[in-house]
Design an enzyme around this catalytic site. Structure first.
Site, PDB file in Angstrom:
ATOM      1  N   HIS A 128     -26.904 -25.709  30.492  1.00 49.22           N
ATOM      2  CA  HIS A 128     -26.678 -26.711  29.447  1.00 49.22           C
ATOM      3  C   HIS A 128     -25.949 -27.918  30.024  1.00 49.22           C
ATOM      4  O   HIS A 128     -24.923 -27.775  30.690  1.00 49.22           O
ATOM      5  CB  HIS A 128     -25.841 -26.105  28.313  1.00 49.22           C
ATOM      6  N   SER A 129     -26.504 -29.112  29.808  1.00 44.51           N
ATOM      7  CA  SER A 129     -25.877 -30.370  30.180  1.00 44.51           C
ATOM      8  C   SER A 129     -25.532 -30.378  31.679  1.00 44.51           C
ATOM      9  O   SER A 129     -26.428 -30.239  32.507  1.00 44.51           O
ATOM     10  CB  SER A 129     -24.645 -30.594  29.297  1.00 44.51           C
TER      11      SER A 129
END
Length: 291
Positions: A128-129
């Site tokens: 994520h990210s």
């Protein structure tokens, strides 16, 4: 001095210099692009299940704790789930004082260590990210252990890129980062506020209680890649449209043109694993289906 890269260069280099792979290995089946969380939760309900292995990697300032509810849901149905926290983050924050230098390579080593020590195979590796930087490096090192690679609103860097360089490719519409040099020799990036990631109320309070400064070296160290990560059989990019980020938009546009990738765009918050964990579990079922 910041190093500025052009994102069109970043994404175009991904596919240069690699042989065509067997497309039959990369078929995930159709993914439906949905516009709301309520629609998507219903659309991805499953009635049968075989045990699967997930390694869920968090973004900057967070820790494995942000996947708490997703982990519980997956474990409740019998899946093996690992949510490693990187060195210096979350419950490992105390290590920032003890480790001389924490870089992107440190975080890649953290996750490689989990897969190798636990002897994991056929893994669904999720980033994520900022975690996209980490899982790309992991998959490049040990692609044979990974079956599915999922980028949740995440960086997909090329060799030589850093998170800072990618963010700096444009000077507008980018949330500025605050670098704290109060500890000599150990600069950190202070967390952005949880509302920037779509959190409010109890979720805001939960995140705000656990966010930690991110060692600057994790954003400035260029990643070293051979391109082996592209050999992972199944790859998916999930764009959270409620989070404005030009680099994620360009990644989504780029990978949408690649037949080896499955891409979807949804009107959800950046930290959708916290806002609607059931929706994310359903989405992972779609990109990492039972045998």
């Amino acid at each position: 001095m910041r190093v500025v890269s052009t994102l069109s260069r970043v994404v175009s280099r991904h596919t240069q210099g690699f042989m065509q792979r067997d497309m039959s290995r990369c078929s995930l089946g159709p993914l439906t692009s949905l516009t709301t969380r309520s629609q998507s939760t219903a659309s991805f309900q499953t009635t049968t299940h075989d045990k699967r292995t997930y390694v869920l990697c968090h973004g900057a300032w967070y820790g494995g704790w942000c996947y708490r509810d997703v982990r519980r849901m997956l474990q409740a149905r019998g899946d093996d789930v690992y949510t490693p926290t990187y060195t210096g983050m979350g419950e490992k924050y105390h290590l920032q004082e003890k480790v001389d230098s924490i870089t992107l390579s440190t975080h890649i080593d953290d996750v490689v260590g989990v897969l190798e020590t636990e002897d994991l195979a056929n893994v669904c590796l999720v980033g994520h990210s900022y975690g996209g930087m980490v899982v790309t490096g992991v998959a490049d090192r040990i692609p044979n252990r990974i079956e599915t690679l999922v980028f949740l609103d995440a960086y997909t860097p090329s060799d030589g890129d850093s998170a800072d360089a990618i963010r700096s490719a444009q000077s507008t519409n980018v949330v500025p980062l605050t670098v704290d040099n109060s500890i000599p020799g150990k600069p950190v990036i202070q967390p952005t506020t949880p509302d920037h990631h779509g959190l409010s109320g109890d979720l805001y309070a939960w995140a705000n209680a656990h966010l930690k400064p991110q060692p600057l070296g994790t954003f400035t160290e260029p990643i070293e890649l051979t391109g082996a990560w592209l050999s992972v059989p199944q790859k998916a990019f999930i764009r959270a449209a409620d989070f404005p980020a030009f680099y994620f938009d360009e990644y989504y546009a780029h990978w949408s043109k690649d037949p080896e990738w499955h891409t979807t765009k949804h009107k959800v918050a950046h930290n959708h694993m916290m806002v609607d964990p059931a929706w994310l579990v359903g989405l992972l079922d779609a990109v990492y289906p039972p045998e």
